[in-house]
Design a protein around this motif. Structure first.
Motif, PDB file in Angstrom:
ATOM      1  N   GLY A 153    -140.667 -94.745 -63.515  1.00  0.00           N
ATOM      2  CA  GLY A 153    -139.541 -93.969 -63.012  1.00  0.00           C
ATOM      3  C   GLY A 153    -138.739 -93.318 -64.114  1.00  0.00           C
ATOM      4  N   ILE A 154    -138.429 -92.046 -63.918  1.00  0.00           N
ATOM      5  CA  ILE A 154    -137.621 -91.278 -64.870  1.00  0.00           C
ATOM      6  C   ILE A 154    -136.304 -90.906 -64.192  1.00  0.00           C
ATOM      7  CG2 ILE A 154    -137.470 -89.155 -66.232  1.00  0.00           C
ATOM      8  CD1 ILE A 154    -140.548 -89.145 -66.314  1.00  0.00           C
ATOM      9  N   PHE A 155    -135.190 -91.254 -64.830  1.00  0.00           N
ATOM     10  CA  PHE A 155    -133.861 -90.923 -64.318  1.00  0.00           C
ATOM     11  C   PHE A 155    -133.146 -90.189 -65.449  1.00  0.00           C
ATOM     12  CE2 PHE A 155    -135.522 -94.532 -62.127  1.00  0.00           C
ATOM     13  CZ  PHE A 155    -135.088 -94.426 -60.818  1.00  0.00           C
ATOM     14  N   ASP A 156    -133.292 -88.872 -65.468  1.00  0.00           N
ATOM     15  CA  ASP A 156    -132.761 -88.088 -66.590  1.00  0.00           C
ATOM     16  C   ASP A 156    -131.640 -87.170 -66.129  1.00  0.00           C
ATOM     17  OD1 ASP A 156    -134.248 -89.044 -68.783  1.00  0.00           O
ATOM     18  OD2 ASP A 156    -134.378 -86.992 -69.567  1.00  0.00           O
ATOM     19  N   ASN A 157    -130.554 -87.176 -66.919  1.00  0.00           N
ATOM     20  CA  ASN A 157    -129.339 -86.459 -66.544  1.00  0.00           C
ATOM     21  C   ASN A 157    -129.162 -85.231 -67.434  1.00  0.00           C
ATOM     22  OD1 ASN A 157    -127.116 -86.203 -64.873  1.00  0.00           O
ATOM     23  ND2 ASN A 157    -126.405 -88.291 -65.276  1.00  0.00           N
ATOM     24  N   ASP A 158    -129.205 -84.094 -66.842  1.00  0.00           N
ATOM     25  CA  ASP A 158    -128.941 -82.841 -67.553  1.00  0.00           C
ATOM     26  C   ASP A 158    -127.529 -82.911 -68.133  1.00  0.00           C
ATOM     27  OD1 ASP A 158    -128.465 -80.268 -68.399  1.00  0.00           O
ATOM     28  OD2 ASP A 158    -129.271 -79.303 -66.598  1.00  0.00           O
ATOM     29  N   GLY A 217    -133.261 -86.653 -60.651  1.00  0.00           N
ATOM     30  CA  GLY A 217    -132.482 -85.787 -61.525  1.00  0.00           C
ATOM     31  C   GLY A 217    -132.479 -84.369 -60.986  1.00  0.00           C
ATOM     32  N   HIS A 218    -132.040 -83.456 -61.838  1.00  0.00           N
ATOM     33  CA  HIS A 218    -132.016 -82.056 -61.423  1.00  0.00           C
ATOM     34  C   HIS A 218    -133.420 -81.456 -61.444  1.00  0.00           C
ATOM     35  CE1 HIS A 218    -127.757 -81.319 -61.009  1.00  0.00           C
ATOM     36  NE2 HIS A 218    -127.491 -81.832 -62.212  1.00  0.00           N
ATOM     37  N   HIS A 219    -133.712 -80.696 -60.425  1.00  0.00           N
ATOM     38  CA  HIS A 219    -134.939 -79.901 -60.401  1.00  0.00           C
ATOM     39  C   HIS A 219    -134.602 -78.544 -59.804  1.00  0.00           C
ATOM     40  CE1 HIS A 219    -138.591 -78.171 -58.555  1.00  0.00           C
ATOM     41  NE2 HIS A 219    -139.186 -78.674 -59.626  1.00  0.00           N
ATOM     42  N   ASP A 220    -134.854 -77.496 -60.549  1.00  0.00           N
ATOM     43  CA  ASP A 220    -134.740 -76.154 -59.981  1.00  0.00           C
ATOM     44  C   ASP A 220    -135.500 -75.173 -60.867  1.00  0.00           C
ATOM     45  OD1 ASP A 220    -132.903 -75.126 -62.061  1.00  0.00           O
ATOM     46  OD2 ASP A 220    -131.386 -76.361 -61.073  1.00  0.00           O
ATOM     47  N   LYS A 221    -135.800 -74.019 -60.287  1.00  0.00           N
ATOM     48  CA  LYS A 221    -136.527 -72.943 -60.974  1.00  0.00           C
ATOM     49  C   LYS A 221    -137.837 -73.431 -61.578  1.00  0.00           C
ATOM     50  CE  LYS A 221    -132.279 -70.412 -61.985  1.00  0.00           C
ATOM     51  NZ  LYS A 221    -131.401 -69.842 -63.024  1.00  0.00           N
ATOM     52  N   GLY A 222    -138.503 -74.373 -60.857  1.00  0.00           N
ATOM     53  CA  GLY A 222    -139.824 -74.823 -61.285  1.00  0.00           C
ATOM     54  C   GLY A 222    -139.819 -75.714 -62.502  1.00  0.00           C
ATOM     55  N   GLU A 223    -138.733 -76.465 -62.708  1.00  0.00           N
ATOM     56  CA  GLU A 223    -138.636 -77.315 -63.886  1.00  0.00           C
ATOM     57  C   GLU A 223    -137.905 -78.618 -63.565  1.00  0.00           C
ATOM     58  OE1 GLU A 223    -138.267 -73.942 -67.434  1.00  0.00           O
ATOM     59  OE2 GLU A 223    -136.430 -74.802 -66.565  1.00  0.00           O
ATOM     60  N   LEU A 224    -138.309 -79.693 -64.258  1.00  0.00           N
ATOM     61  CA  LEU A 224    -137.533 -80.919 -64.267  1.00  0.00           C
ATOM     62  C   LEU A 224    -136.503 -80.784 -65.382  1.00  0.00           C
ATOM     63  CD1 LEU A 224    -140.310 -83.698 -64.048  1.00  0.00           C
ATOM     64  CD2 LEU A 224    -139.145 -82.552 -62.164  1.00  0.00           C
ATOM     65  N   LYS A 225    -135.236 -80.947 -65.055  1.00  0.00           N
ATOM     66  CA  LYS A 225    -134.179 -80.807 -66.055  1.00  0.00           C
ATOM     67  C   LYS A 225    -133.907 -82.175 -66.676  1.00  0.00           C
ATOM     68  CE  LYS A 225    -133.583 -76.467 -64.949  1.00  0.00           C
ATOM     69  NZ  LYS A 225    -133.954 -75.377 -65.877  1.00  0.00           N
ATOM     70  N   LEU A 226    -134.339 -82.343 -67.938  1.00  0.00           N
ATOM     71  CA  LEU A 226    -134.148 -83.614 -68.631  1.00  0.00           C
ATOM     72  C   LEU A 226    -132.847 -83.577 -69.419  1.00  0.00           C
ATOM     73  CD1 LEU A 226    -137.820 -84.127 -69.844  1.00  0.00           C
ATOM     74  CD2 LEU A 226    -136.766 -84.879 -67.707  1.00  0.00           C
ATOM     75  N   SER A 227    -132.572 -84.651 -70.127  1.00  0.00           N
ATOM     76  CA  SER A 227    -131.297 -84.754 -70.837  1.00  0.00           C
ATOM     77  C   SER A 227    -131.216 -83.804 -72.026  1.00  0.00           C
ATOM     78  CB  SER A 227    -131.064 -86.188 -71.309  1.00  0.00           C
ATOM     79  OG  SER A 227    -132.161 -86.636 -72.100  1.00  0.00           O
ATOM     80  N   ASP A 228    -132.356 -83.368 -72.544  1.00  0.00           N
ATOM     81  CA  ASP A 228    -132.336 -82.459 -73.690  1.00  0.00           C
ATOM     82  C   ASP A 228    -133.035 -81.125 -73.411  1.00  0.00           C
ATOM     83  OD1 ASP A 228    -134.826 -83.600 -73.529  1.00  0.00           O
ATOM     84  OD2 ASP A 228    -134.930 -84.238 -75.619  1.00  0.00           O
ATOM     85  N   ASN A 272    -137.247 -86.792 -56.570  1.00  0.00           N
ATOM     86  CA  ASN A 272    -135.948 -86.908 -55.908  1.00  0.00           C
ATOM     87  C   ASN A 272    -134.937 -85.963 -56.564  1.00  0.00           C
ATOM     88  OD1 ASN A 272    -134.288 -87.887 -53.914  1.00  0.00           O
ATOM     89  ND2 ASN A 272    -133.634 -89.692 -55.086  1.00  0.00           N
ATOM     90  N   GLY A 273    -135.259 -84.687 -56.482  1.00  0.00           N
ATOM     91  CA  GLY A 273    -134.381 -83.638 -56.983  1.00  0.00           C
ATOM     92  C   GLY A 273    -134.421 -82.474 -56.012  1.00  0.00           C
ATOM     93  N   CYS A 274    -133.750 -81.394 -56.324  1.00  0.00           N
ATOM     94  CA  CYS A 274    -133.626 -80.292 -55.367  1.00  0.00           C
ATOM     95  C   CYS A 274    -134.859 -79.389 -55.327  1.00  0.00           C
ATOM     96  CB  CYS A 274    -132.409 -79.435 -55.708  1.00  0.00           C
ATOM     97  SG  CYS A 274    -130.842 -80.222 -55.298  1.00  0.00           S
ATOM     98  N   THR A 293    -135.120 -78.263 -49.731  1.00  0.00           N
ATOM     99  CA  THR A 293    -133.850 -77.592 -50.017  1.00  0.00           C
ATOM    100  C   THR A 293    -133.107 -78.386 -51.079  1.00  0.00           C
ATOM    101  OG1 THR A 293    -132.643 -78.881 -48.378  1.00  0.00           O
ATOM    102  CG2 THR A 293    -133.694 -76.849 -47.592  1.00  0.00           C
ATOM    103  N   PRO A 294    -131.975 -77.895 -51.532  1.00  0.00           N
ATOM    104  CA  PRO A 294    -131.109 -78.733 -52.372  1.00  0.00           C
ATOM    105  C   PRO A 294    -130.651 -79.970 -51.592  1.00  0.00           C
ATOM    106  CG  PRO A 294    -130.450 -76.427 -52.512  1.00  0.00           C
ATOM    107  CD  PRO A 294    -131.449 -76.523 -51.396  1.00  0.00           C
ATOM    108  N   VAL A 295    -130.302 -81.032 -52.329  1.00  0.00           N
ATOM    109  CA  VAL A 295    -129.829 -82.270 -51.699  1.00  0.00           C
ATOM    110  C   VAL A 295    -128.614 -82.792 -52.447  1.00  0.00           C
ATOM    111  CG1 VAL A 295    -132.047 -82.989 -50.727  1.00  0.00           C
ATOM    112  CG2 VAL A 295    -131.476 -83.613 -53.070  1.00  0.00           C
ATOM    113  N   TYR A 296    -127.771 -83.512 -51.755  1.00  0.00           N
ATOM    114  CA  TYR A 296    -126.591 -84.102 -52.388  1.00  0.00           C
ATOM    115  C   TYR A 296    -126.970 -85.321 -53.220  1.00  0.00           C
ATOM    116  CZ  TYR A 296    -123.165 -81.271 -49.868  1.00  0.00           C
ATOM    117  OH  TYR A 296    -122.397 -80.242 -49.404  1.00  0.00           O
ATOM    118  N   ASP A 297    -126.257 -85.508 -54.306  1.00  0.00           N
ATOM    119  CA  ASP A 297    -126.486 -86.623 -55.219  1.00  0.00           C
ATOM    120  C   ASP A 297    -126.292 -87.971 -54.523  1.00  0.00           C
ATOM    121  OD1 ASP A 297    -126.964 -87.955 -57.619  1.00  0.00           O
ATOM    122  OD2 ASP A 297    -124.852 -87.931 -58.180  1.00  0.00           O
TER     123      ASP A 297
END
Length: 560
Positions: A6-11, A70-81, A105-107, A127-131
């Motif tokens: 499991g990856i839990f990465d915060n942009d 975490g965040h997912h949009d525009k075809g990418e997983l948004k990691l912390s870096d 578990n991202g948008c 669709t997008p989802v609430y945190d």
């Protein structure tokens, strides 16, 4: 063993307040199973792209579940870096040989989900989802999944648990979104998850039921717990198996018999016992169906015009087929045709014919699944653990789906009038009801379950032979199932236990019936009954047990 990465990465630019608590809660849920060595896991928070690549390299071909929050949009997983593009993730996960489940578990991951077509099960978002909701959903999902490790081994179960998880929090919303800004109302967005099952994925079944360890897989314990739960919920006085008819009870008892430990272990012997339970049930449906049609024809509730020629032909062919040794011969369509007829002509709402018919017609798909699952004599291997596991799950479904069996018992007509009445016009015989297990069977003096019945030879002996076996339902005699089932002990008044046999096959060219004992010893042969036209004296035929074939011929007249 299951392994969850499991990856839990915060942009860093758009921090999600619930991400760390989501990881902590899931770790807490998974830890007890890891301590029992039932699964392994590694969850990482804010690992960044370099560490993600390192871990994915380590786990790519050993993980069974991949989770990203975490965040997912525009075809990418948004990691912390940095970001990790979907195309790379698709190539990695689609070629992960043991991976069964991906949870993104991202948008707005619909495109990613549809591209992961070589992963058996994929969860994502349309669709997008609430945190808040995303956090609570994943926590509840893993909480329900880990109630039994077997939950990880069935796609339908995983889907049911996911739908159930959504139900706990449907309608809740708030907090930050895990992607682009949400413009719609919460109830229009939070339920837009996708659950995709890719049955065409390579080795789908092997991966979903991955790596069962026969040494640690608790089939015996699981079955005991299952039957204890039912016994408790239904307030059963005796053991679970005692409520089934003899031919099924006999096998079910072997699954729990302390002296038959070979059937307690996850392997080929236990699988073959379960297979035998299923084929005995198929034979029961076939022969009870034949007997019910015969009964309806005798009472003129069904006429010859209502008995289609095609069904007659199939029944006649079926009599010459050995379903025990060739599952491919089992015809589900024949059973459906027979029980459609019986249901249409069984007027009594609670009659046995109506009850069996409704159950068969309701569970056609299950019957077909059972026939297909066990129709593999050339594929039975000592270490085919996927097949063995499927058999375990199918047995539970079978026991749950055909509950009408619990009320069925067996009675046998015993030949006590041979010596006592010397073939006088007024004869009597004894009906003895056989219980299972053995300690529940009455002896011959137990009048509550035995009865003497007077018989007029001219009117009744033609259909009531010394081999007659009856089905009872709720302790009422409802159906003569001879000559498809016979009691090998029926001609011996000194024996107070039924020894049940079933018709294995009819050899029409030689006018021979082959019967097999349900409790057959290893070196014990079949019972052979042949037609002998030289014997004409009715009582001599009875004495020589030739009325069995005469009884069989009476049935043939119905279908020809």
């Amino acid at each position: 063993m299951e392994f969850i990465f499991g990856i839990f990465d915060n942009d860093e630019n758009r921090k999600l307040t619930n991400l760390k608590s989501e990881q902590d809660a899931i770790e807490k849920i998974l830890t007890p199973l890891q301590e029992k060595n039932e699964l392994g896991f590694d969850t990482e928070y804010n690992m960044g792209i370099e560490e993600m690549v390192k871990k994915l390299t380590e786990y790519a071909n050993s993980m069974t579940v991949f989770h990203f929050s975490g965040h997912h949009d525009k075809g990418e997983l948004k990691l912390s870096d940095k970001s990790f593009v979907d195309e790379g993730l698709i190539d990695i996960l689609n070629n992960a040989e043991k991976l069964k489940l991906v949870f993104i578990n991202g948008c707005s991951s619909k495109k990613l989900v549809s591209s992961l077509d070589n992963v058996p099960i994929v969860i994502g978002t349309e669709t997008p989802v609430y945190d808040d909701f995303a956090k609570e959903l994943s926590i509840k999902f893993y909480e329900l999944m880990t109630q039994k490790i077997e939950n990880f081994r069935d796609a339908e179960t995983i889907e049911s648990i996911f739908e159930q998880s959504k139900g706990f929090y449907k309608g809740q919303g708030g907090g930050k979104e895990r992607g682009i800004k949400i413009k719609k109302e919460p109830d229009a967005t939070i339920n837009k998850y996708i659950f995709q099952v890719n049955k065409n994925a390579k080795d789908f079944e092997d991966r979903v039921i991955y790596n069962i360890d026969p040494g640690s897989f608790p089939v015996h314990e699981n079955y005991l717990n299952y039957t204890k739960e039912i016994s408790k919920s239904e307030d059963l006085e005796f053991d679970f198996h005692a409520y089934f008819p003899f031919f099924i009870s006999l096998r079910l008892e072997s699954l729990v018999d302390s002296e038959k430990v070979e059937f307690h272990q996850f392997g080929l012997k236990r699988y073959r016992l379960i297979k035998r339970i299923i084929v005995d049930f198929f034979n029961f449906l076939r022969y009870s169906g034949f007997s019910l049609l015969w009964q309806l024809s005798k009472t003129e509730k069904i006429s010859k015009k209502e008995f289609p020629d095609q069904v007659r032909s199939r029944i006649k062919d079926s009599l010459n087929e050995d379903w025990v040794n060739d599952f491919d011969l089992i015809k589900i369509e024949l059973l459906v045709d027979i029980f459609n007829l019986i249901r249409d002509h069984s007027k009594e709402k609670d009659s046995l014919g109506k009850i069996i018919s409704d159950s068969v017609l309701k569970n056609q798909e299950l019957l077909l699944e059972c026939r297909n699952l066990f129709n593999n004599p050339g594929e039975e291997r000592e270490k085919d653990y996927v097949l063995f596991y499927k058999a375990e799950m199918k047995l539970k479904t079978f026991l749950e789906s055909f509950r009408f069996l619990n009320g069925i018992g067996v009675e046998s007509v015993y030949d006590i009038y041979y010596n006592q009445y010397k073939y006088t016009t007024e004869q009597s015989y004894r009906i003895t009801r056989s219980f299972y297990p053995t300690e529940m069977r009455p002896d011959r003096t137990y009048k509550k379950h035995d009865e003497i019945k007077e018989s007029d030879r001219k009117t009744e002996v033609e259909t009531m032979d010394i081999q007659s076996v009856y089905l009872t339902y709720d302790f009422h005699r409802v159906l003569n199932i001879s000559p498809f089932y016979i009691d090998a002990n029926a001609a011996n008044d000194a024996v107070d236990k039924i020894r049940l046999c079933f018709l294995k096959k009819h050899y029409s060219k030689s006018n021979t019936l082959k019967y097999e004992y349900f409790d057959k010893d290893k070196d014990e042969g079949d019972i052979t009954v042949k037609k002998d036209e030289n014997l004409t004296d009715q009582f001599k035929e009875l004495e020589e047990k030739k009325l069995i074939y005469r009884h069989f011929e009476e049935f043939l007249k119905v279908i020809t």
